[in-house]
Design an enzyme around this catalytic site. Sequence first.
Site, mmCIF file in Angstrom:
data_model
loop_
_atom_site.group_PDB
_atom_site.id
_atom_site.type_symbol
_atom_site.label_atom_id
_atom_site.label_comp_id
_atom_site.label_asym_id
_atom_site.label_seq_id
_atom_site.Cartn_x
_atom_site.Cartn_y
_atom_site.Cartn_z
ATOM 1 N N ARG A 15 0.829 -1.219 0.000
ATOM 2 C CA ARG A 15 0.000 0.000 0.000
ATOM 3 C C ARG A 15 0.861 1.267 0.000
ATOM 4 O O ARG A 15 0.329 2.378 -0.019
ATOM 5 C CB ARG A 15 -0.945 -0.015 1.196
ATOM 6 N N THR A 61 10.865 -3.863 1.451
ATOM 7 C CA THR A 61 9.962 -4.687 2.228
ATOM 8 C C THR A 61 10.301 -6.164 2.063
ATOM 9 O O THR A 61 11.330 -6.517 1.457
ATOM 10 C CB THR A 61 8.482 -4.326 1.914
ATOM 11 N N LYS A 65 14.558 -6.901 3.755
ATOM 12 C CA LYS A 65 15.016 -5.937 4.767
ATOM 13 C C LYS A 65 16.366 -6.308 5.395
ATOM 14 O O LYS A 65 17.198 -5.432 5.637
ATOM 15 C CB LYS A 65 13.970 -5.803 5.881
ATOM 16 N N ALA A 132 8.208 -11.965 18.271
ATOM 17 C CA ALA A 132 9.630 -11.602 18.295
ATOM 18 C C ALA A 132 10.205 -11.595 16.879
ATOM 19 O O ALA A 132 11.378 -11.898 16.664
ATOM 20 C CB ALA A 132 10.397 -12.574 19.188
ATOM 21 N N GLY A 133 9.366 -11.242 15.903
ATOM 22 C CA GLY A 133 9.827 -11.179 14.513
ATOM 23 C C GLY A 133 10.427 -9.823 14.197
ATOM 24 O O GLY A 133 10.815 -9.065 15.106
ATOM 25 N N GLY A 134 10.508 -9.499 12.905
ATOM 26 C CA GLY A 134 11.141 -8.255 12.464
ATOM 27 C C GLY A 134 10.452 -7.025 13.030
ATOM 28 O O GLY A 134 11.119 -6.092 13.496
ATOM 29 N N ALA A 135 9.127 -7.013 13.002
ATOM 30 C CA ALA A 135 8.400 -5.833 13.486
ATOM 31 C C ALA A 135 8.614 -5.657 14.990
ATOM 32 O O ALA A 135 8.787 -4.536 15.477
ATOM 33 C CB ALA A 135 6.917 -5.975 13.169
ATOM 34 N N ASN A 155 7.009 -15.062 22.944
ATOM 35 C CA ASN A 155 6.946 -15.592 21.578
ATOM 36 C C ASN A 155 6.704 -17.093 21.597
ATOM 37 O O ASN A 155 7.166 -17.786 22.512
ATOM 38 C CB ASN A 155 8.264 -15.294 20.842
HETATM 39 N N1 LIG Z 1 1.341 -1.851 11.019
HETATM 40 C C1 LIG Z 1 2.508 -1.901 10.400
HETATM 41 O O1 LIG Z 1 3.026 -0.907 9.896
HETATM 42 C C2 LIG Z 1 3.244 -3.211 10.319
HETATM 43 C C3 LIG Z 1 4.627 -3.227 10.083
HETATM 44 C C4 LIG Z 1 5.300 -4.457 10.023
HETATM 45 C C5 LIG Z 1 4.581 -5.641 10.206
HETATM 46 N N2 LIG Z 1 3.224 -5.571 10.427
HETATM 47 C C6 LIG Z 1 2.466 -6.827 10.647
HETATM 48 O O2 LIG Z 1 3.031 -7.476 11.766
HETATM 49 C C7 LIG Z 1 2.977 -8.885 11.617
HETATM 50 C C8 LIG Z 1 4.360 -9.492 11.862
HETATM 51 O O3 LIG Z 1 5.273 -9.009 10.898
HETATM 52 P P1 LIG Z 1 6.840 -9.375 10.967
HETATM 53 O O4 LIG Z 1 7.462 -8.692 9.826
HETATM 54 O O5 LIG Z 1 7.374 -9.179 12.338
HETATM 55 O O6 LIG Z 1 6.774 -10.959 10.660
HETATM 56 P P2 LIG Z 1 7.824 -12.101 11.078
HETATM 57 O O7 LIG Z 1 9.194 -11.549 11.232
HETATM 58 O O8 LIG Z 1 7.571 -13.229 10.140
HETATM 59 O O9 LIG Z 1 7.327 -12.568 12.561
HETATM 60 C C9 LIG Z 1 6.105 -13.241 12.731
HETATM 61 C C10 LIG Z 1 5.781 -13.359 14.227
HETATM 62 O O10 LIG Z 1 4.471 -13.954 14.348
HETATM 63 C C11 LIG Z 1 4.561 -15.140 15.153
HETATM 64 N N3 LIG Z 1 3.566 -16.115 14.719
HETATM 65 C C12 LIG Z 1 3.251 -16.462 13.442
HETATM 66 N N4 LIG Z 1 2.292 -17.415 13.439
HETATM 67 C C13 LIG Z 1 2.008 -17.693 14.745
HETATM 68 C C14 LIG Z 1 1.116 -18.589 15.408
HETATM 69 N N5 LIG Z 1 0.302 -19.401 14.711
HETATM 70 N N6 LIG Z 1 1.085 -18.593 16.765
HETATM 71 C C15 LIG Z 1 1.901 -17.765 17.481
HETATM 72 N N7 LIG Z 1 2.774 -16.892 16.919
HETATM 73 C C16 LIG Z 1 2.829 -16.863 15.561
HETATM 74 C C17 LIG Z 1 5.989 -15.624 14.953
HETATM 75 O O11 LIG Z 1 6.335 -16.489 16.016
HETATM 76 P P3 LIG Z 1 7.488 -17.625 15.809
HETATM 77 O O12 LIG Z 1 8.797 -16.919 15.993
HETATM 78 O O13 LIG Z 1 7.207 -18.628 16.854
HETATM 79 O O14 LIG Z 1 7.309 -18.160 14.403
HETATM 80 C C18 LIG Z 1 6.742 -14.274 14.994
HETATM 81 O O15 LIG Z 1 6.876 -13.807 16.322
HETATM 82 C C19 LIG Z 1 2.421 -9.127 10.207
HETATM 83 O O16 LIG Z 1 1.038 -9.400 10.326
HETATM 84 C C20 LIG Z 1 2.640 -7.816 9.489
HETATM 85 O O17 LIG Z 1 1.673 -7.567 8.484
HETATM 86 C C21 LIG Z 1 2.559 -4.398 10.505
#
Ligand SMILES: NC(=O)c1ccc[n+]([C@@H]2O[C@H](COP(=O)([O-])OP(=O)(O)OC[C@H]3O[C@@H](n4cnc5c(N)ncnc54)[C@H](OP(=O)(O)O)[C@@H]3O)[C@@H](O)[C@H]2O)c1
Length: 285
Positions: A15, A61, A65, A132-135, A155
């Site tokens: 977006r 993105t 990153k 505990a991911g990237g965000a 996490n």
């Molecule tokens: N509002 C914004 O501007 C913004 C910016 C960035 C991201 N986001 C959103 O934030 C979310 C995470 O993004 P990210 O980049 O941090 O992704 P990421 O690095 O892939 O991290 C994903 C996180 O979600 C957890 N997770 C995934 N499936 C799960 C489940 N079934 N049960 C429990 N935990 C689960 C993962 O845990 P594990 O380590 O155990 O796999 C990890 O902590 C996405 O939905 C993204 O769209 C929003």
Amino acid sequence: MIKAFVVGHPIKHSRSPLIHGYWLKRYGIDGSYERIDVAPVDLDEFLVALWPLGFVGGNVTIPHKEAVFEFLDNNKTERAQRVGAVNTLWYEDEGIELWGDNTDGLGFIANLNQNLGTGWDQYVENVLVIGAGGAARGIVASLQDHPLKRILVANRTISKAEELVRDLERYGRVTLEALAWDDLDNALARSQLIVNTTSLGMAGQPPLLLDLEKVPDDAIVSDIVYVPLRTPLLAAAEARGLRTVDGLGMLLHQAVPGFERWFGVRPEVTPELRALIVADIEGPS
Ligand SMILES: NC(=O)c1ccc[n+]([C@@H]2O[C@H](COP(=O)([O-])OP(=O)(O)OC[C@H]3O[C@@H](n4cnc5c(N)ncnc54)[C@H](OP(=O)(O)O)[C@@H]3O)[C@@H](O)[C@H]2O)c1
């Protein structure tokens, strides 16, 4: 014409062009902001060609990153160094040096400030960050600059929460602790700010189910998932009478520093911009 981009793989759902396109029109700037799909194997070649292609900078993105972070050697802000990932690129010295920043955490905090007022950190002591991911890394790194007591990071995969704490605890005075997923419910009672950074609650994903009964009445619940805008977690928090902050504002505010660097105007996150993105989220896909 000033040219900027967003690079990812895939990129068609981004977006960001809608956000920057809105600002270019609003400020009457002769500029462009385009989506570019680059596969990981072609990323270095793309980065080297940016200036010759006429770009002054752009956004990065998923999944690039971390790779861009590695590519830049030392040309990164302290914020990006802490997070270990870059989402904003620009040139210094007329195309000589490519620099990178990470503005996710800044966007998260600016969104809290806009929704709660800048004094929110005066009555928040303990923060619970779920994920505990990237965000989460960007968000914890930014929260560390506030006068908080403790940030708990829970996490599903505890080793990732422990790694995040190990990487970030040397910065700032806030205590960081990793928390097992099973201990989430106990931590809720001690937290004044609860943040979901997992993908749970996103359209097509299971909801994040928390028992909010024990949460303090003055707690704030924030979700960075913004599709849907009102996630099951935010709906449950509202039903419990808690203050909530949705994830769209973070997306809008994280875009501000890039636009300012490329196009020379600090853009405003207006209700009109928010409405434009809400319509896109809620409209036919
Ligand atoms: N509002 C914004 O501007 C913004 C910016 C960035 C991201 N986001 C959103 O934030 C979310 C995470 O993004 P990210 O980049 O941090 O992704 P990421 O690095 O892939 O991290 C994903 C996180 O979600 C957890 N997770 C995934 N499936 C799960 C489940 N079934 N049960 C429990 N935990 C689960 C993962 O845990 P594990 O380590 O155990 O796999 C990890 O902590 C996405 O939905 C993204 O769209 C929003």
